[in-house]
Every structure is written in C-alpha cells, then in structure tokens.
Design an enzyme around this catalytic site. Structure first.
Site, mmCIF file in Angstrom:
data_model
loop_
_atom_site.group_PDB
_atom_site.id
_atom_site.type_symbol
_atom_site.label_atom_id
_atom_site.label_comp_id
_atom_site.label_asym_id
_atom_site.label_seq_id
_atom_site.Cartn_x
_atom_site.Cartn_y
_atom_site.Cartn_z
ATOM 1 N N LYS A 32 30.351 93.043 113.724
ATOM 2 C CA LYS A 32 30.920 94.383 112.335
ATOM 3 C C LYS A 32 31.058 93.820 110.922
ATOM 4 O O LYS A 32 31.791 93.421 110.474
ATOM 5 C CB LYS A 32 32.308 93.460 112.794
ATOM 6 C CG LYS A 32 32.654 93.854 114.379
ATOM 7 C CD LYS A 32 34.109 93.482 114.756
ATOM 8 C CE LYS A 32 34.430 93.448 116.410
ATOM 9 N NZ LYS A 32 34.266 95.042 116.989
ATOM 10 N N CYS A 33 30.255 94.166 110.298
ATOM 11 C CA CYS A 33 29.289 93.248 109.375
ATOM 12 C C CYS A 33 28.830 94.748 108.766
ATOM 13 O O CYS A 33 28.147 96.131 109.035
ATOM 14 C CB CYS A 33 28.161 92.574 109.540
ATOM 15 S SG CYS A 33 27.574 92.416 107.449
#
Length: 222
Positions: free
Chosen positions: A98-99
């Site tokens: 989730k970067c």
C-alpha cells in the site's frame, strides 16, 4: 486461558523475528491447532539459535561474509538458505502493498522474467514504514499474484530497522550504508544489488526505479 495464548504468541513472535523465522502458524497452534506443529516450530527456533548467535557475532566483528551465509523464511513459512541462489545476481527489495512505490512491482517482475536464468529479485515485505504492509503472508501473496502476477521469490514479513531487524538486512546495511553514511533503511522499496559472488555491489533508494537499475544488472551478469 485466552490471555496465556496471547502471551505465547507475543513471546514466540518476538524471538522468531530476531532469528529470521516468522511464525506464520504459531497463532493458530496456540489457538487450538496441533501441539505437534507448535513443538516443531519451537524446535526449529531452538536449533537455529546457535547458528544465529555465531552469525550475529560475525556481523558485529565485521568479518567477511556474503549473502549465502544467511537464511530467511519464505512467504510460505519454509526456511530457505540464500545459498540456493549462489552464482546468481540478486536484487533484494523491502516491499509493501500500500505504498506509493508499490507499482514498482511491475518493473521488478519484468526484470525477473527477462533475466531469470541468472538473476532473481528477492522480495521482503516490511510494515515499518507508514503501516503500508498491514496484511499477513497469505494476503501479501494473494495481492502480489493477483495484482502483479509476481513470480520472483517472496519472503515472510520482517523488520529491516531496529533491534528486531533481520540479520540479512543488518548485514546489507553494514555493507552499503546509504546516503550520508546512515545505515538505516529510509522507506519501502530500498534495493540492494548483489553480485554472483554474494557481495553487495550497490544500494539504491526507493525512488530508483527497476528500469533505472537494469544497466547495473547487465554489468553484474557480465
């Protein structure tokens, strides 16, 4: 009884992180799965401890080592010696789902497929930066498969900084300390290029894309 189970999980999890054994099934064992499986995990941890102590002492003394001296737990929960990759060029990456840099999975997979005979990307999920890898190993594996069709080796979640940092990553940081001589990993998708001899060639920032590293990989492949 519930409280006792939670304490067991915390103690075993902390110890396992230090020796590179992420206990993906310890929680289930404490909550009702077979006692035999739980004993097996503890036995692996016990027998790994002397090797780990020797390894950590070598790192602290600055002795000459290479990537093949280390092992890690795969995303499926199996202990894997990195000597399995002896003779290959490796690109080691701390990944997260989730970067902002997560789309780099696509470029990493492209490199893996293009040079797979003599090269491998090694992905190490880490949740130390912005809580951007919150899922367990099963969730991470599913995300990588469904979203990016990842085929390169993936390992269990680890710490890359702090007291519980995986020994392999402690060594990587000692070999190439990064900008301003600071050893710590700054963010997700930091990368280390390792040559066929198991020695670190170069360290890359999260902003360095897989495509920008390709020429260095070609040079390392010879």
């Amino acid at each position: 009884m519930e409280g006792a189970g939670i304490v067991k999980v915390n103690i075993v999890g902390s110890t396992a992180k230090r020796i590179g054994l992420i206990p993906v099934c310890v929680k289930q064992c404490c909550c009702g799965s077979s006692a035999g499986e739980f004993r097996r995990i503890l036995e692996v941890m016990r027998t790994s401890a002397p090797r780990l102590a020797k390894l950590m002492a070598s790192i602290q003394r600055g002795e000459s080592m290479n990537a093949y001296d280390f092992s890690a737990t795969t995303i499926d929960g199996t202990q894997q010696s990195l000597s399995a990759y002896k003779g290959k060029v490796l690109l080691v990456v701390n990944v997260a789902s989730k970067c902002g840099f997560t789309p780099q999975y696509e470029g990493l997979e492209a490199l893996q497929r293009k040079y797979r005979n003599d090269f491998a990307v090694l992905g190490f999920p880490c949740d130390q930066f912005g809580h951007q890898e919150p899922g367990d190993e099963a969730e991470i594996r599913r995300f990588c498969s469904l979203t990016y069709d990842v085929s390169f080796p993936m390992f269990a979640k680890i710490d890359v900084n702090g007291n519980d940092a995986h020994p392999f990553w402690q060594w990587l940081k000692k070999e190439k300390s990064g900008a301003l001589g600071l050893g710590m990993i700054k963010w997700n998708f930091s990368k280390f290029l390792i040559g066929r001899d198991g020695k670190v060639i170069k360290r890359y920032a999260p902003t360095d894309t897989p495509a920008s590293i390709e020429e260095d990989i070609i040079a390392a492949l010879g």
